[in-house]
Scaffold this active site. Sequence first.
Site, PDB file in Angstrom:
ATOM      1  N   PHE A 150       0.831  -1.123   0.027  1.00 19.70           N
ATOM      2  CA  PHE A 150      -0.124   0.177   0.182  1.00 19.70           C
ATOM      3  C   PHE A 150       0.969   1.351   0.045  1.00 19.70           C
ATOM      4  CE2 PHE A 150      -2.525   3.249   1.417  1.00 19.70           C
ATOM      5  CZ  PHE A 150      -3.780   3.266   0.770  1.00 19.70           C
ATOM      6  N   ASP A 235       9.476   2.865   1.528  1.00 19.11           N
ATOM      7  CA  ASP A 235       8.449   3.600   1.691  1.00 19.11           C
ATOM      8  C   ASP A 235       8.134   3.409   3.328  1.00 19.11           C
ATOM      9  OD1 ASP A 235       5.853   4.647   2.424  1.00 19.11           O
ATOM     10  OD2 ASP A 235       5.001   3.705   0.764  1.00 19.11           O
ATOM     11  N   LYS A 264       2.843  11.035   7.080  1.00 18.86           N
ATOM     12  CA  LYS A 264       2.058  10.610   8.298  1.00 18.86           C
ATOM     13  C   LYS A 264       2.378  11.675   9.623  1.00 18.86           C
ATOM     14  CE  LYS A 264       0.051   6.263   6.916  1.00 18.86           C
ATOM     15  NZ  LYS A 264      -1.322   6.458   6.835  1.00 18.86           N
TER      16      LYS A 264
HETATM   17  C1  LIG Z   1       3.107   2.841   3.300  1.00 18.93           C
HETATM   18  C2  LIG Z   1       2.145   3.714   3.142  1.00 18.93           C
HETATM   19  N1  LIG Z   1       2.551   4.474   1.914  1.00 18.93           N
HETATM   20  C3  LIG Z   1       1.717   5.475   1.386  1.00 18.93           C
HETATM   21  C4  LIG Z   1       0.608   5.926   2.146  1.00 18.93           C
HETATM   22  C5  LIG Z   1      -0.279   7.126   1.593  1.00 18.93           C
HETATM   23  O1  LIG Z   1      -0.029   8.229   2.349  1.00 18.93           O
HETATM   24  P1  LIG Z   1      -1.276   9.327   2.215  1.00 18.93           P
HETATM   25  O2  LIG Z   1      -2.543   8.550   3.017  1.00 18.93           O
HETATM   26  O3  LIG Z   1      -0.738  10.485   3.157  1.00 18.93           O
HETATM   27  O4  LIG Z   1      -1.240   9.689   0.971  1.00 18.93           O
HETATM   28  C6  LIG Z   1       0.098   5.043   3.316  1.00 18.93           C
HETATM   29  C7  LIG Z   1      -1.108   5.685   4.102  1.00 18.93           C
HETATM   30  O5  LIG Z   1      -1.586   4.638   4.791  1.00 18.93           O
HETATM   31  C8  LIG Z   1       0.998   4.175   3.791  1.00 18.93           C
HETATM   32  O6  LIG Z   1       0.801   3.576   4.932  1.00 18.93           O
END
Ligand SMILES: Cc1ncc(COP(=O)(O)O)c(C=O)c1O
Length: 460
Positions: A150, A235, A264
């Site tokens: 994700f 990520d 976040k």
């Molecule tokens: C690992 C990871 N990458 C990217 C994102 C996307 O972040 P955003 O919701 O701020 O766009 C999330 C969101 O939960 C995430 O957990």
Amino acid sequence: MTEDIAALHDKREPERYALHTRHLNEQMVRVLRTIGYDVGFRRGKGQYLYDRNGERYLDLLSGFGVFALGRNHPTVREALKSVLDSELPNLVQMDVSVLAGVLAERLLARAPYLDKVFFANSGAEAVETAIKFARSATGRPGIVYCEHAFHGLSYGALSLNGDDIFRGGFEPLLPDCIRIPFNDLSALEQALHARNVAAFIVEPIQGKGVNLPADGYLQAAAELCRRYGTLFVADEIQTGLGRTGRFLAVEHWNVEPDMVLIAKSLSGGHVPVGAVLTRKRIFEKVFSRMDRAVVHGSTFSKNDLAMAAGIATLNVLASEALIENAARTGERLLGALAAMVPRYELLREVRGKGLMIGVEFGSPTSFKLKTSWNLIESTSKGLFCQLITIPLFKDHKILTQVAGHGSHTIKLLPALTLSDADCEWIVNAFDAVIAASHRVPGAAWSLGKTLVGHAMRAQN
Ligand SMILES: Cc1ncc(COP(=O)(O)O)c(C=O)c1O
């Protein structure tokens, strides 16, 4: 006239479902009504939420991980007030931001093998940036990502999403994105072999499912990337900033990525923010000439509120030793929850690092439980977990969630300020609720039947 926002919030709170049904996402309201979470949260402080009756809840979602410092941390609030009270110029655009420079300097001090920072407004935007930077820096089209990954829901990030439920209805997505199983080095090598892959983008610990890397996986993946000229992108949007008991999760495995993505909790949860920490040579390929100075960017990125909140967040992580607290309380929780596995046939595994913990359930062996399990799981895969999360919420005032569609894993992602008393609260509550789920007939399975009814109606 200045409208009193707090008074407005309290006055209109009872109407919030109606407002959302009318003007926003009605399906979300239906979900909330089905699970019966209508308690009307009025206040958030630290790791706790308070409902309209003043009842206290322990929040193990922390706004999907943004409130690592807990809600409304005084230091972050002071930083935000200070920006507003100082009447800083903010977003002049034909200038560069002081606070962005300072925050970049302090972030890079935590990852000294990287030299440059690009600020964005969200996690997904950081992922979009990584895709663009990787293609620009390597001249290659391919992006490799993992099953169950994700990375956000904008088009580029969605193209790297490893769960079809999110992708359905939005295709076609970005071409040249290659999905491989997580923890599979030979699949990675096969994908990289043709030397047309710009980046391998991976969560050190996958958020959907709380899937941990096998020992040596990330290190070997980084080495493969180096061998084939592919950039290794971590990520850390969910795992970063102390969540796993280290500033970055990759530190557990001594990996130094070419790009690290964070977002976040970087702003203490108050202001949307994202950041890409990367190498100078990558930056220099993207912003290669003066006329390319603005080839990638966004109006609100580097805004003073986000930057000030970021600076305050790093200060609080250090002054309150929250990363150490995440490591210590995480270990305690993991140990206590894992000790329940032999006692409960429905409890399969407890895994995680720091305060990112997955509690996984699985199909039972005894006849009585198996019949009930099959009934609800054949209606909707993963429905069993609601028999745990709903009583946790209603009977024990703990807010938590399943770690993905169809998942049998409940994820714990609390604030890093979690105390020993909170750990005890969690362990006692899980123990009681899991014990109740082993009683057939019992309240848990009656709830199961009700949920099956709701699920069947929703499918028709
Ligand atoms: C690992 C990871 N990458 C990217 C994102 C996307 O972040 P955003 O919701 O701020 O766009 C999330 C969101 O939960 C995430 O957990």
